[in-house]
Design an enzyme around this catalytic site. Structure first.
Site, mmCIF file in Angstrom:
data_model
loop_
_atom_site.group_PDB
_atom_site.id
_atom_site.type_symbol
_atom_site.label_atom_id
_atom_site.label_comp_id
_atom_site.label_asym_id
_atom_site.label_seq_id
_atom_site.Cartn_x
_atom_site.Cartn_y
_atom_site.Cartn_z
ATOM 1 N N HIS A 176 4.033 5.800 8.381
ATOM 2 C CA HIS A 176 4.292 5.434 9.727
ATOM 3 C C HIS A 176 4.256 6.676 10.443
ATOM 4 O O HIS A 176 4.997 7.734 10.205
ATOM 5 C CB HIS A 176 5.368 4.661 10.103
ATOM 6 C CG HIS A 176 5.336 3.580 9.043
ATOM 7 N ND1 HIS A 176 4.503 2.382 8.892
ATOM 8 C CD2 HIS A 176 6.462 3.003 7.993
ATOM 9 C CE1 HIS A 176 4.874 1.470 8.112
ATOM 10 N NE2 HIS A 176 5.936 1.907 7.409
ATOM 11 N N SER A 182 0.564 -0.909 0.005
ATOM 12 C CA SER A 182 0.031 0.082 -0.072
ATOM 13 C C SER A 182 0.926 1.322 0.009
ATOM 14 O O SER A 182 2.193 1.202 0.483
ATOM 15 C CB SER A 182 -0.937 -0.005 1.111
ATOM 16 O OG SER A 182 -0.186 -0.109 2.577
ATOM 17 N N GLN A 199 1.581 4.356 1.848
ATOM 18 C CA GLN A 199 1.389 4.264 3.335
ATOM 19 C C GLN A 199 2.513 5.526 3.868
ATOM 20 O O GLN A 199 3.363 5.827 3.289
ATOM 21 C CB GLN A 199 1.584 2.953 3.889
ATOM 22 C CG GLN A 199 2.989 2.261 3.399
ATOM 23 C CD GLN A 199 3.370 0.878 4.084
ATOM 24 O OE1 GLN A 199 3.839 0.759 5.233
ATOM 25 N NE2 GLN A 199 2.561 -0.002 3.547
ATOM 26 N N LYS A 218 -6.651 -3.551 2.382
ATOM 27 C CA LYS A 218 -6.853 -3.416 3.953
ATOM 28 C C LYS A 218 -7.617 -2.016 4.051
ATOM 29 O O LYS A 218 -7.807 -1.298 3.199
ATOM 30 C CB LYS A 218 -5.387 -3.581 4.491
ATOM 31 C CG LYS A 218 -4.579 -4.943 4.384
ATOM 32 C CD LYS A 218 -3.640 -4.837 5.376
ATOM 33 C CE LYS A 218 -2.837 -6.322 5.054
ATOM 34 N NZ LYS A 218 -1.414 -6.134 5.904
ATOM 35 N N HIS A 276 5.266 6.277 1.174
ATOM 36 C CA HIS A 276 6.169 5.235 0.593
ATOM 37 C C HIS A 276 5.203 4.017 0.075
ATOM 38 O O HIS A 276 4.360 3.806 0.671
ATOM 39 C CB HIS A 276 7.511 4.835 1.290
ATOM 40 C CG HIS A 276 7.246 4.200 2.770
ATOM 41 N ND1 HIS A 276 6.887 4.913 3.693
ATOM 42 C CD2 HIS A 276 7.078 2.930 3.127
ATOM 43 C CE1 HIS A 276 6.608 3.981 4.744
ATOM 44 N NE2 HIS A 276 6.687 2.735 4.520
ATOM 45 N N ARG A 309 -2.859 3.690 5.660
ATOM 46 C CA ARG A 309 -2.714 3.387 4.245
ATOM 47 C C ARG A 309 -3.757 4.281 3.429
ATOM 48 O O ARG A 309 -4.702 4.638 4.046
ATOM 49 C CB ARG A 309 -3.107 1.863 4.141
ATOM 50 C CG ARG A 309 -2.173 1.037 4.863
ATOM 51 C CD ARG A 309 -2.602 -0.347 4.584
ATOM 52 N NE ARG A 309 -1.718 -1.444 5.467
ATOM 53 C CZ ARG A 309 -2.060 -1.877 6.633
ATOM 54 N NH1 ARG A 309 -2.962 -1.282 7.264
ATOM 55 N NH2 ARG A 309 -1.184 -2.587 7.421
ATOM 56 N N LYS A 339 7.447 4.424 13.837
ATOM 57 C CA LYS A 339 8.191 3.160 13.145
ATOM 58 C C LYS A 339 9.201 3.467 11.852
ATOM 59 O O LYS A 339 8.648 3.403 10.765
ATOM 60 C CB LYS A 339 6.993 2.338 12.560
ATOM 61 C CG LYS A 339 7.283 0.952 11.918
ATOM 62 C CD LYS A 339 6.332 0.591 11.229
ATOM 63 C CE LYS A 339 6.698 -0.934 10.515
ATOM 64 N NZ LYS A 339 5.634 -1.106 9.663
ATOM 65 N N GLU A 365 12.293 3.204 9.414
ATOM 66 C CA GLU A 365 12.596 1.871 8.997
ATOM 67 C C GLU A 365 13.586 2.072 7.875
ATOM 68 O O GLU A 365 13.699 2.937 7.163
ATOM 69 C CB GLU A 365 11.496 1.051 8.405
ATOM 70 C CG GLU A 365 10.601 1.909 7.177
ATOM 71 C CD GLU A 365 9.341 1.171 7.094
ATOM 72 O OE1 GLU A 365 8.791 0.275 7.895
ATOM 73 O OE2 GLU A 365 8.933 1.196 5.831
#
Length: 439
Positions: A123, A119, A121, A311, A286, A305, A146, A148
Site C-alpha cells: 500500500h 495478491s 501487494q 486483478k 505482504h 499488486r 493505508k 494496516e
C-alpha cells in the site's frame, strides 16, 4: 470554509446515542465458501440476508469508504450512508478528529475470510498515494495511505517483509532456480557478504534480485516453476520439504505459473495464533495466505499488486515503492487494558484496536474518549449501555447486542458492556490514543 461546516447549519439534534450500522460484503474468489465463512455469518446476521453456500465470502467492510460503505440504521425509509449521517452532525466525531480529518472517519475496519492467497501487494505512502490517485483515479480511488493491522480470529498465515540476510543466503544455496535467474555472479556476491555488511549496498542487491524475478517474462517464470516443481517432487521422496518449499507449491497450485509463488521465497512467512496481530506499514510487501482476521487500517482502498491475483497488476510501481528492509516482522501481542481487553496500537495516528473477550455475566467499561469508535460483535450476546437518558432509548431491547451487530459510538460516550451468553467477543476501533495525547 470546509464543506462539512455548511452541513452543520442544518444538522439534526446532537446525540450521544450509538447507532447500528448495516455493512457491505465483498465476494472475491479468494474468500471462504458459504456457511464456513465468518464473513458470511456476520453479513447474514448484520443484514438479515441468507447465505449462498456456493458463493465465496471474502470481506465484511465497516466504515465510510466509498468502495464498501456502511449505512446508518436510523429508522428512516431511505438508507443513509454513515458518511452522510456523520455529515449531518460532524460533532459526533469530536473536535480533535474533526479538525484533523474533516467530517469523516480516519479508520476503516474489515473482517477477512481467506481460503486462498491474496495478491502479493503493498500500500502506498501518502506521497505516492496522491500521485497514483491523480494519475489513475479509477484504479487508486483515494489519495490516502493505508497502514494496516490484521488481528487473527483463527490461525492465520501471511507473508510480510523481506527475509534476513542469513535466510537470503540460505535461499540462494538451496533454490538453484532463483540463483540461476539472478545470475551466478550476483548470487555469489550476496553469499560473500559478511554480517557487518553495508546495509544500503545489500538493499540495492536485494532490490536488483527481486526486480529481476518480478520483471521476468511469463515464459521464463513458467519454465522456472516447472523446473522447481520437478526438483521438489523428486526431493520430497528423500526428505521432508521445508515449510517455505511446501508453501510455494501450495501457492503455485492456487495460481499456476504465477511469479508470486516464487516471490514467496523472498518474503517472511508468518503464522499467527488467534489473538495475535501483524502490522504492515506503507510500502511493505505482504500477502495474506489463509485464515480469518479482523483487519483495521487508515481509510483507504489503495492496493498495488504484482502477483497471485487475477486483478490488475502494476509491477513497476510496486518495485519502485517497496521498502527493502530485511528481517522478521513484529508479531503484536497487544497491551492488557483490563482483565478482558487487549489493545493493539500501531505507529500511526489514524487507528487503534481493542479486542475484548467477556465471560458470561462479566462486565467491562470502555471509558469516554474524545473521538468516535466502531464496535463489532463477533460472537455471543450482551447488554450495551451508553448511559442514555430515557428519551434516547428507542425500544425495550435497544441496548441488547449480539453477533453480527456493528455500532458507531459518538465521541465523549462511555460504554458499559455485560455478557449474557457464555462468552461475548467484540472489537472496538478508534483513533489512536497517542494522537490525543500529543495534542
Amino acid at each position: 470554509m470546509e464543506p462539512w461546516q455548511n452541513t452543520m447549519k442544518k444538522k439534526r439534534r446532537p446525540t450521544r446515542r450509538p447507532i447500528r450500522l448495516r455493512c457491505s460484503v465483498k465476494n472475491y474468489d479468494w474468500g471462504i465458501l458459504g456457511h464456513n465463512s465468518k464473513v458470511a455469518r456476520l453479513f447474514a446476521l448484520n443484514s438479515g440476508s441468507d447465505i449462498d453456500p456456493a458463493k465465496p465470502y471474502a470481506e465484511f467492510w465497516i466504515g465510510t469508504h466509498e468502495s464498501g460503505p456502511s449505512y446508518a440504521d436510523s429508522g428512516s425509509d431511505q438508507p443513509l450512508s454513515l458518511k452522510s449521517w456523520i455529515a449531518e452532525d460532524p460533532s459526533v466525531l469530536g473536535e480533535k478528529v474533526l479538525d484533523k480529518w474533516g467530517a469523516d472517519l480516519p479508520f476503516l475496519c474489515k473482517v477477512l475470510s481467506v481460503q486462498k492467497a491474496l495478491s502479493i501487494q503493498a500500500h502506498p505512502d501518502k506521497e505516492m498515494a496522491r500521485v497514483l490517485h491523480k494519475l489513475h483515479p479509477s484504479v487508486y480511488k483515494d489519495d490516502n495511505h493505508k497502514p494496516e493491522v490484521a488481528l487473527a480470529l483463527t490461525e492465520f498465515e501471511a507473508l510480510c517483509g523481506f527475509i534476513s540476510l542469513k535466510e537470503l543466503k540460505d535461499m540462494l544455496r538451496t533454490v538453484p532456480e532463483i540463483a540461476e535467474l539472478v545470475g551466478v555472479a550476483d548470487a555469489e556476491q550476496i553469499l560473500l557478504v559478511g554480517e557487518r555488511h553495508e546495509n544500503g549496498k545489500l538493499n540495492t542487491d536485494l532490490e536488483s534480485m527481486f526486480s529481476r524475478l518480478m520483471l521476468s517474462s511469463k515464459e521464463t517464470i513458467s519454465k522456472m516453476i516447472s523446473k522447481l516443481k520437478r526438483r521438489l517432487n523428486l526431493e520430497k521422496k528423500k526428505r521432508q520439504l521445508t515449510v517455505k518449499e511446501q508453501l510455494v507449491l501450495r501457492l503455485e497450485n492456487q495460481y499456476p505459473a504465477d511469479v508470486g509463488a516464487i516471490a514467496a521465497f523472498f518474503l517472511n512467512y508468518v503464522k499467527l495464533k488467534r489473538g495475535e496481530a501483524l502490522y504492515c506499514g506503507p510500502n511493505e510487501p505482504h500477502a495474506y495466505i489463509s485464515g480469518e482476521c479482523v483487519e483495521c487500517m487508515a481509510t483507504s482502498d489503495n492496493v498495488v499488486r504484482a502477483g497471485l491475483t487475477s486483478k490488475q497488476i502494476d509491477v513497476q510501481t510496486l518495485l519502485s515503492m517497496l521498502k527493502y528492509r530485511q528481517g522478521a516482522p513484529e508479531i503484536m501481542q497487544g497491551v492488557s487494558m483490563n482483565a478482558y481487553t487487549t489493545r493493539f496500537v500501531p505507529p500511526f495516528e489514524e487507528f487503534e484496536v481493542d479486542c475484548c473477550n467477556l465471560p458470561q455475566s462479566a462486565s467491562v467499561v470502555f471509558p469516554s474518549v474524545i473521538g468516535p469508535s466502531l464496535f463489532l460483535v463477533t460472537a455471543g450476546k450482551g447488554r450495551f449501555d451508553a448511559g442514555l437518558v430515557e428519551d434516547d432509548v428507542v425500544t425495550e431491547d435497544d441496548d441488547i447486542v449480539e453477533e453480527g451487530e456493528v455500532l458507531f459510538v459518538p465521541a465523549h460516550t462511555k460504554i458499559s458492556i455485560t455478557a449474557r451468553s457464555t462468552e461475548l467477543q467484540l472489537y472496538r476501533v478508534g483513533a489512536n490514543s497517542t494522537f490525543f495525547k500529543d495534542l
